[in-house]
Each structure stands twice: as C-alpha cells, then as structure tokens.
Design an enzyme around this catalytic site. Structure first.
Site, PDB file in Angstrom:
ATOM      1  N   SER A  45      -8.004  -4.360  -8.103  1.00 23.29           N
ATOM      2  CA  SER A  45      -6.874  -4.861  -8.889  1.00 23.29           C
ATOM      3  C   SER A  45      -6.513  -6.278  -8.443  1.00 23.29           C
ATOM      4  O   SER A  45      -6.187  -7.132  -9.266  1.00 23.29           O
ATOM      5  CB  SER A  45      -5.657  -3.958  -8.697  1.00 23.29           C
ATOM      6  N   HIS A  51     -11.202   2.199 -11.462  1.00 24.80           N
ATOM      7  CA  HIS A  51     -10.300   3.361 -11.445  1.00 24.80           C
ATOM      8  C   HIS A  51     -10.729   4.374 -12.516  1.00 24.80           C
ATOM      9  O   HIS A  51     -10.762   5.575 -12.275  1.00 24.80           O
ATOM     10  CB  HIS A  51      -8.854   2.932 -11.735  1.00 24.80           C
ATOM     11  N   LYS A  61       5.900  -3.278  -1.760  1.00 24.63           N
ATOM     12  CA  LYS A  61       4.814  -4.074  -2.318  1.00 24.63           C
ATOM     13  C   LYS A  61       5.285  -4.731  -3.610  1.00 24.63           C
ATOM     14  O   LYS A  61       5.754  -4.036  -4.515  1.00 24.63           O
ATOM     15  CB  LYS A  61       3.645  -3.131  -2.642  1.00 24.63           C
TER      16      LYS A  61
HETATM   17  P1  ADP Z   1      -3.820   1.554  -3.341  1.00 26.90           P
HETATM   18  O1  ADP Z   1      -2.880   0.391  -3.358  1.00 26.90           O
HETATM   19  O2  ADP Z   1      -3.148   2.868  -3.083  1.00 26.90           O
HETATM   20  O3  ADP Z   1      -5.072   1.376  -2.541  1.00 26.90           O
HETATM   21  P2  ADP Z   1      -5.317   1.006  -5.729  1.00 26.90           P
HETATM   22  O4  ADP Z   1      -4.749   1.036  -7.106  1.00 26.90           O
HETATM   23  O5  ADP Z   1      -5.760  -0.308  -5.206  1.00 26.90           O
HETATM   24  O6  ADP Z   1      -4.230   1.702  -4.855  1.00 26.90           O
HETATM   25  O7  ADP Z   1      -6.510   2.029  -5.637  1.00 26.90           O
HETATM   26  C1  ADP Z   1      -6.355   3.400  -5.865  1.00 26.90           C
HETATM   27  C2  ADP Z   1      -7.604   4.112  -5.401  1.00 26.90           C
HETATM   28  O8  ADP Z   1      -8.698   3.721  -6.221  1.00 26.90           O
HETATM   29  C3  ADP Z   1      -8.026   3.794  -3.968  1.00 26.90           C
HETATM   30  O9  ADP Z   1      -8.591   4.970  -3.406  1.00 26.90           O
HETATM   31  C4  ADP Z   1      -9.098   2.739  -4.141  1.00 26.90           C
HETATM   32  O10 ADP Z   1     -10.018   2.765  -3.067  1.00 26.90           O
HETATM   33  C5  ADP Z   1      -9.746   3.216  -5.429  1.00 26.90           C
HETATM   34  N1  ADP Z   1     -10.419   2.131  -6.126  1.00 26.90           N
HETATM   35  C6  ADP Z   1      -9.917   0.934  -6.462  1.00 26.90           C
HETATM   36  N2  ADP Z   1     -10.852   0.174  -7.083  1.00 26.90           N
HETATM   37  C7  ADP Z   1     -11.982   0.926  -7.134  1.00 26.90           C
HETATM   38  C8  ADP Z   1     -13.314   0.715  -7.604  1.00 26.90           C
HETATM   39  N3  ADP Z   1     -13.683  -0.460  -8.132  1.00 26.90           N
HETATM   40  N4  ADP Z   1     -14.214   1.713  -7.458  1.00 26.90           N
HETATM   41  C9  ADP Z   1     -13.836   2.881  -6.891  1.00 26.90           C
HETATM   42  N5  ADP Z   1     -12.620   3.142  -6.403  1.00 26.90           N
HETATM   43  C10 ADP Z   1     -11.697   2.183  -6.516  1.00 26.90           C
END
Ligand code: ADP
Length: 166
Positions: free
Chosen positions: A128, A17, A41
């Site tokens: 995550s 992130h 969630k």
């Molecule tokens: P959500 O539950 O809305 O998908 P996340 O917190 O899992 O939220 O992710 C938020 C955004 O960050 C999403 O667009 C996800 O694809 C991106 N993201 C998560 N992990 C990574 C990573 N390791 N590299 C790049 N983008 C990421």
C-alpha cells in the site's frame, strides 16, 4: 463453519491483498476482511473509504465480508467466531514482524491459529505504501490496484497532479 479473519490497514487495498483474499476464500467457508482502526497511524483513506473500496473489490466472492474493528485482533477474531487469522508474506523483511505478532497473538489466545500465505510472485514488491507513493508522484498504478481503488486515487490526487503541471 470455518471462519478466517484477514486483518490489515488496507490503505489502500491492492491486488496483492485481493490475491490473498481470493485464495483464503477458496480454503475457508467465510473470510472476514477487517480494516483495523489504528489511531496512531495516519492514513490516506478513512476507515469508511477503505471498507467501501474493499466491499466493491470483493463483490464477486459470496463468502467474503468486509468489516472494521478497534483493539486486539485476537479479541475481534474470537467475537466473530473465527478459528484463524490469515496474513500475507512478501519479502523476507515481513517475516520478523509477522512472526512476533503471531506469537503474541498465540500468547493472548492459543485457540486462534495464525496462517501465512506466500504472495504470488507478481505481487512480491507490491505494498500500500508503494502505491501511495506512486500516486503522490504521478506514476501509473492502474495495474497494481482494483479499478475502484484506482478511481479513488485519481479523485484524491488529480488536483495535486494538475498543480504540479502548472
Ligand atoms: P498492516 O498495516 O497490518 O501490515 P497491510 O494492509 O499493509 O496491513 O497488510 C495486510 C496484510 O496483507 C499483511 O499481512 C501484509 O503482509 C499482507 N500483504 C500486503 N501486501 C501484500 C502483497 N502484495 N502480497 C501478499 N500479502 C500482502
């Protein structure tokens, strides 16, 4: 002023992130990292904890702000005066979901553009949920998350790890 919203669950925030935040901050005048309140969630960390972790982890960037929101992302982005939403793309399996969401958001408001940033390759398999699982099982997550998140995970799980050793 070009403002972008980076929405997500951030449960917890990871180095993946932060990589997206840093790169978005170089492209836009202002990045609003927005924790989505999702009542359906079940989360490990509360929204307040996630906002606090993100604030600490992004202190070094003057043009990054952290907030939380309920409801439609597009509506929130409009309220905040943003012209775009940024999302990260990792493995191919992210694509379908993100594509559908971007099209739906465009249908809701064609004035807000969704932009995608490819993950840096060292974070391609970082999520995550993987961090949560590692923490639960007592694996080493220290190089996957910022130090403030690492501390919170230790706080949350140390009693459980001790219980397992006894
Ligand atoms: P959500 O539950 O809305 O998908 P996340 O917190 O899992 O939220 O992710 C938020 C955004 O960050 C999403 O667009 C996800 O694809 C991106 N993201 C998560 N992990 C990574 C990573 N390791 N590299 C790049 N983008 C990421």
């Amino acid at each position: 002023m070009r403002i972008v919203v980076y929405p997500g669950s951030f449960d917890p925030p990871t180095n993946g992130h932060l990589d997206i935040i840093e790169r978005a901050a170089a492209l836009f005048d202002r990045v609003i990292v927005a924790v989505a309140v999702n009542l359906r969630k079940e989360a490990l960390f509360s929204v307040e904890e996630r906002v606090a972790m993100l604030k600490e982890a992004t202190l070094e960037w003057d043009n990054v702000e952290v907030d939380s929101y309920r409801g439609l992302t597009v509506k929130y982005a409009l309220q905040r005066g943003a012209s775009a939403i940024v999302r990260g793309l990792r493995v191919l399996s992210d694509f379908e979901n993100e594509y559908m969401m971007a099209l739906m958001n465009r249908k809701l408001d064609s004035g807000i553009e969704t932009i995608f940033m490819m993950t840096s390759k060292e974070y391609a398999f970082l999520s995550s949920s993987a961090v949560r699982e590692l923490a639960e099982l007592g694996g080493d997550f220290s190089d996957l998350v910022p130090p403030c998140v690492s501390r919170k995970l230790v706080e949350k799980f140390s009693a459980r790890w001790r219980g397992r050793e006894e």
